[in-house]
Design a protein around this motif. Structure first.
Motif, PDB file in Angstrom:
ATOM      1  N   THR A   1      26.946   3.682 -93.619  1.00 51.41           N
ATOM      2  CA  THR A   1      26.004   4.227 -92.653  1.00 51.41           C
ATOM      3  C   THR A   1      24.806   3.295 -92.539  1.00 51.41           C
ATOM      4  OG1 THR A   1      24.803   5.508 -94.288  1.00 51.41           O
ATOM      5  CG2 THR A   1      26.664   6.595 -93.178  1.00 51.41           C
ATOM      6  N   THR A   2      24.185   3.295 -91.393  1.00 53.91           N
ATOM      7  CA  THR A   2      22.986   2.488 -91.204  1.00 53.91           C
ATOM      8  C   THR A   2      21.772   3.382 -91.347  1.00 53.91           C
ATOM      9  OG1 THR A   2      22.991   2.829 -88.821  1.00 53.91           O
ATOM     10  CG2 THR A   2      24.143   0.884 -89.636  1.00 53.91           C
ATOM     11  N   ASP A   3      20.699   2.801 -91.801  1.00 56.43           N
ATOM     12  CA  ASP A   3      19.443   3.524 -92.001  1.00 56.43           C
ATOM     13  C   ASP A   3      18.486   3.114 -90.904  1.00 56.43           C
ATOM     14  OD1 ASP A   3      17.084   4.661 -92.868  1.00 56.43           O
ATOM     15  OD2 ASP A   3      16.814   3.266 -94.521  1.00 56.43           O
ATOM     16  N   ALA A   4      18.275   3.976 -89.914  1.00 52.81           N
ATOM     17  CA  ALA A   4      17.288   3.695 -88.880  1.00 52.81           C
ATOM     18  C   ALA A   4      15.923   3.826 -89.521  1.00 52.81           C
ATOM     19  CB  ALA A   4      17.433   4.673 -87.725  1.00 52.81           C
ATOM     20  N   SER A   5      15.190   2.730 -89.600  1.00 50.72           N
ATOM     21  CA  SER A   5      13.885   2.745 -90.255  1.00 50.72           C
ATOM     22  C   SER A   5      12.828   2.158 -89.346  1.00 50.72           C
ATOM     23  CB  SER A   5      13.921   1.928 -91.546  1.00 50.72           C
ATOM     24  OG  SER A   5      14.854   2.464 -92.440  1.00 50.72           O
ATOM     25  N   HIS A   6      11.619   2.611 -89.550  1.00 46.59           N
ATOM     26  CA  HIS A   6      10.455   2.106 -88.827  1.00 46.59           C
ATOM     27  C   HIS A   6       9.338   1.928 -89.846  1.00 46.59           C
ATOM     28  CE1 HIS A   6      12.421   3.098 -85.033  1.00 46.59           C
ATOM     29  NE2 HIS A   6      12.791   4.215 -85.619  1.00 46.59           N
ATOM     30  N   ILE A   8       5.297   2.201 -90.332  1.00 46.30           N
ATOM     31  CA  ILE A   8       4.046   2.718 -89.783  1.00 46.30           C
ATOM     32  C   ILE A   8       2.970   2.408 -90.807  1.00 46.30           C
ATOM     33  CG2 ILE A   8       2.836   4.760 -88.925  1.00 46.30           C
ATOM     34  CD1 ILE A   8       5.335   4.090 -87.276  1.00 46.30           C
ATOM     35  N   PHE A   9       1.973   1.628 -90.439  1.00 47.08           N
ATOM     36  CA  PHE A   9       0.886   1.249 -91.344  1.00 47.08           C
ATOM     37  C   PHE A   9       1.445   0.604 -92.613  1.00 47.08           C
ATOM     38  CE2 PHE A   9      -0.360   5.467 -89.491  1.00 47.08           C
ATOM     39  CZ  PHE A   9      -0.999   4.932 -88.403  1.00 47.08           C
ATOM     40  N   CYS A  10       2.426  -0.277 -92.454  1.00 47.71           N
ATOM     41  CA  CYS A  10       3.067  -0.990 -93.565  1.00 47.71           C
ATOM     42  C   CYS A  10       3.835  -0.047 -94.494  1.00 47.71           C
ATOM     43  CB  CYS A  10       2.060  -1.816 -94.345  1.00 47.71           C
ATOM     44  SG  CYS A  10       1.245  -3.067 -93.342  1.00 47.71           S
ATOM     45  N   THR A  11       4.122   1.157 -94.068  1.00 46.83           N
ATOM     46  CA  THR A  11       4.908   2.111 -94.840  1.00 46.83           C
ATOM     47  C   THR A  11       6.228   2.335 -94.109  1.00 46.83           C
ATOM     48  OG1 THR A  11       2.912   3.229 -95.615  1.00 46.83           O
ATOM     49  CG2 THR A  11       4.977   4.459 -95.769  1.00 46.83           C
ATOM     50  N   LYS A  12       7.339   2.213 -94.836  1.00 45.96           N
ATOM     51  CA  LYS A  12       8.643   2.414 -94.218  1.00 45.96           C
ATOM     52  C   LYS A  12       8.875   3.895 -93.945  1.00 45.96           C
ATOM     53  CE  LYS A  12      13.533   1.472 -94.953  1.00 45.96           C
ATOM     54  NZ  LYS A  12      14.524   0.891 -95.858  1.00 45.96           N
ATOM     55  N   VAL A  13       9.261   4.206 -92.712  1.00 52.58           N
ATOM     56  CA  VAL A  13       9.635   5.563 -92.332  1.00 52.58           C
ATOM     57  C   VAL A  13      11.128   5.514 -92.067  1.00 52.58           C
ATOM     58  CG1 VAL A  13       9.335   7.405 -90.646  1.00 52.58           C
ATOM     59  CG2 VAL A  13       7.375   6.001 -91.307  1.00 52.58           C
ATOM     60  N   SER A  14      11.896   6.203 -92.887  1.00 52.11           N
ATOM     61  CA  SER A  14      13.352   6.108 -92.858  1.00 52.11           C
ATOM     62  C   SER A  14      13.988   7.264 -92.107  1.00 52.11           C
ATOM     63  CB  SER A  14      13.874   6.082 -94.299  1.00 52.11           C
ATOM     64  OG  SER A  14      15.278   6.180 -94.307  1.00 52.11           O
ATOM     65  N   GLY A  15      15.057   6.958 -91.388  1.00 50.26           N
ATOM     66  CA  GLY A  15      15.844   7.981 -90.729  1.00 50.26           C
ATOM     67  C   GLY A  15      16.596   8.859 -91.714  1.00 50.26           C
ATOM     68  N   ILE A  16      16.656   8.449 -92.965  1.00 50.06           N
ATOM     69  CA  ILE A  16      17.278   9.272 -94.000  1.00 50.06           C
ATOM     70  C   ILE A  16      16.345  10.419 -94.372  1.00 50.06           C
ATOM     71  CG2 ILE A  16      18.016   9.293 -96.425  1.00 50.06           C
ATOM     72  CD1 ILE A  16      19.025   6.422 -95.964  1.00 50.06           C
ATOM     73  N   ASP A  17      15.042  10.127 -94.417  1.00 52.47           N
ATOM     74  CA  ASP A  17      14.046  11.125 -94.816  1.00 52.47           C
ATOM     75  C   ASP A  17      13.471  11.922 -93.657  1.00 52.47           C
ATOM     76  OD1 ASP A  17      14.268  10.055 -97.403  1.00 52.47           O
ATOM     77  OD2 ASP A  17      12.708   8.580 -96.986  1.00 52.47           O
TER      78      ASP A  17
END
Length: 82
Positions: A1-6, A8-17
């Protein structure tokens, strides 16, 4: 599976969370993306609809850069920082 991540303010926001499905859109049509910071809240809008918010725990000032990535082909017609 791929993890869609972004990031924000140098903090990873993960599609898993977090559900990031609102970032999906019709790729054959132009889309309007807007980012704002107001009252210490960072908000991303897609076609005038709020699709993502995150607390801005410090005064960030103006947004000076945005990184947009595509899985596959993509195109940005214009960008403005107001």
């Amino acid at each position: 599976t791929t993890d869609a991540s972004h990031f924000i303010f140098c903090t990873k926001v993960s599609g898993i969370d977090r559900d990031l499905s609102a970032f999906g859109c019709e790729i054959s049509k132009a889309q309007r993306l807007k980012c704002t910071v107001s009252n210490k809240v960072f908000t991303i809008f897609l076609n005038e609809k709020s699709i993502f918010t995150a607390p801005a725990n410090e005064n960030l000032g103006k947004i000076v850069g945005v990184v947009i990535g595509f899985e596959g082909a993509g195109k940005i017609e214009s960008a403005a920082f107001l």
